[in-house]
Write an enzyme that holds these catalytic residues in place. Structure first.
Site, PDB file in Angstrom:
ATOM      1  CG  ASP A 238       4.238  -7.262   6.916  1.00 32.63           C
ATOM      2  OD1 ASP A 238       3.946  -6.284   7.620  1.00 32.63           O
ATOM      3  OD2 ASP A 238       5.239  -7.976   7.133  1.00 32.63           O
ATOM      4  CE1 TYR A 387       9.742  -5.300  10.330  1.00 28.31           C
ATOM      5  CE2 TYR A 387       9.827  -7.592  11.031  1.00 28.31           C
ATOM      6  CZ  TYR A 387       9.101  -6.488  10.642  1.00 28.31           C
ATOM      7  OH  TYR A 387       7.730  -6.580  10.542  1.00 28.31           O
ATOM      8  CG  HIS A 444      -0.626  -4.718   8.033  1.00 32.36           C
ATOM      9  ND1 HIS A 444       0.151  -4.020   7.136  1.00 32.36           N
ATOM     10  CD2 HIS A 444       0.142  -5.758   8.466  1.00 32.36           C
ATOM     11  CE1 HIS A 444       1.335  -4.597   7.038  1.00 32.36           C
ATOM     12  NE2 HIS A 444       1.352  -5.656   7.821  1.00 32.36           N
TER      13      HIS A 444
END
Length: 468
Positions: A238, A387, A444
């Site tokens: 990630d 982000y 993930h």
């Protein structure tokens, strides 16, 4: 042979001056080609840069000491949480909808009831504190990390390793893999550092705009230097994948090896050709049969699935403060927002299940411990801002996107990861791949889901680099 003969006849049919011109041109072309090959083989780096993310003006000096830290809680903190949970209003789910519309509210009531009445936060705080925690000030921020040393044994080579988490995870993701890495495995044992990304958990959030993966990489390089490590290994998934990759690009001389469980490639003709020819003649474009199984049909697996799973991404990359308003003050909203990712990002098929398959891979205690790290630190909004900072402009035009990675690299391709990247694609970016493994299961959150599998792959990669 006929072409060679024709070339010879043509060359010897020229006069002396013309022959010298041909020879000179050939030598120059060879020199240019040699220069291009040499430049491609040269290790490129990206600039370290500098930053200050603390509140107010930058002081003339900064405390660089490392201080012990302990996770704490109180009865008041727990009572406040329970009161907020008790005031929650729920919306009934659609019939037979599973997790297809998000976190199913019927199951949400069940897990929240466990959180409210059975989850023991004080006990989990003790679990968190079983490893040594520290904080140190870097670029104006108090950076939190855990530092786990292996048991002392004679004639044992200990390798420094940094593990970096992502969103919506935390350093706690690595608690199951830590015992596996700090015990001798086939002659490999690690001294492990797990930092919290600034703005996540117990690391202070940036007070100024612009803190992206490049800034986090620089901060973590400073941390490793401050701890006395001149060379070390890195592992990430990630955001941790982006940050550790940037660390390797900034100081390749310090990074002995880079191991990733999420990785991407540059776009280009090679990738486009793979998509066109790959389903029919995979070996012509460097794809294996397993690549074909994971990639195709491409539109369904890599367009529709991504569209379904990235709604969070669009709002966090544009309006993170708005996105965070609904969950920063609502514990149940926070649980739904975070745990829904631990459902579908583990296995997309979980969206068809009424309980999202959450407890197939995780215990509720582990899931709520991760949630509580966000809740008690109030770090959901600041984690979302990461982000925005990384996607303020076209990421493909950033210096790190245009620079290759030249350190020894190990890639673990888990089948449940949202996007599959074949080795032939990864080689466009990662120039020195030592190992590429099709992992048999897992998604993930690799260290959280399959700690033994991830540890085994990391160890076999390091053994190749160390030539053990």
């Amino acid at each position: 042979m006929q072409r060679l003969q024709l070339l010879k006849e043509t060359f010897f049919g020229l006069d002396a001056v013309q022959q010298q011109l041909v020879i000179g041109t050939a030598v120059a072309a060879g020199g240019i080609l040699g220069y291009i090959v040499h430049k491609r083989r040269q290790v490129q780096t990206i600039p370290l840069g500098e930053g200050w993310w603390g509140a107010g003006e930058r002081p003339l000096s900064e405390d660089d000491k490392i201080y012990p830290f302990e996770v704490q809680t109180s009865d008041e903190e727990i009572e406040d949480l329970h009161e907020r949970i008790d005031r929650t209003r729920y919306t009934d789910p659609l019939e037979d909808s599973g997790f297809q519309y998000g976190f199913n509210s019927t199951y949400l009531k069940e897990v929240v009831s466990y959180w409210r009445h059975k989850f023991d936060w004080k006990k989990q705080v003790a679990v968190l504190n079983k490893y040594p925690h520290f904080k140190t000030r870097i670029e104006g921020l108090d950076v939190h990390f855990i530092h786990v040393r292996p048991p002392r044994r004679e004639n044992q080579k200990v390798l420094p390793l940094m593990l970096v988490h992502g969103w919506p995870g935390s350093f706690y993701e690595f608690y199951k893999i830590l015992p596996l890495l700090t015990e001798n495995q086939d002659g490999v044992v690690f001294e492990v550092i797990c930092p919290s990304i600034p703005g996540y958990g117990f690391s202070e959030a940036p007070h100024k705009q612009g803190f992206d993966s490049l800034a986090a990489a620089r901060v973590f390089l400073t941390l490793m230097e401050r701890l006395g490590f001149s060379q070390f290994y890195l592992q990430g998934g990630d955001w941790g994948s982006f940050i550790t990759t940037n660390m390797a690009q900034m100081k390749p001389q310090c990074v002995k090896g880079l191991h990733l469980n999420m990785f991407t490639s540059r776009r280009g003709f090679k990738v486009l050709l793979s998509l066109v020819i790959g389903p029919y003649f995979p070996f012509l474009v460097g794809l294996s049969l397993e690549d074909v199984r994971r990639l195709f049909p491409f539109f369904e697996k890599n367009v529709w699935n991504i569209l379904r799973e990235t709604g969070y991404f669009h709002i966090q990359a544009t309006k993170p403060d708005t996105a965070g308003c609904g969950v920063n003050d609502s514990p149940v909203g926070l649980v739904a927002y975070i745990l829904e990712k631990f459902s579908t990002w583990t296995d997309l098929r979980n969206s068809d299940l009424a309980d999202g398959g959450l407890e197939r891979k995780f215990s509720l205690d582990d899931l709520f411990t991760n949630v509580m790290i966000y809740w008690t630190t109030g770090s959901m909004v600041s984690s979302m801002r990461f982000y925005k900072e990384n996607f303020k402009s076209n990421p493909e035009k950033r210096v790190d996107a245009k620079t290759g990675i030249y350190v020894p690299t190990g890639l673990a391709a888990f089948p449940g990861e949202l996007m599959h990247c074949p080795k032939s694609w990864a080689q466009n970016r990662y120039q020195n791949i030592y190992s590429y493994t099709f992992m048999p299961r897992g998604g993930h959150f690799a260290a959280f889901e399959e700690p033994q599998l991830l540890a085994n792959d990391l160890v076999q990669f390091v053994k190749k680099v160390e030539k053990l």
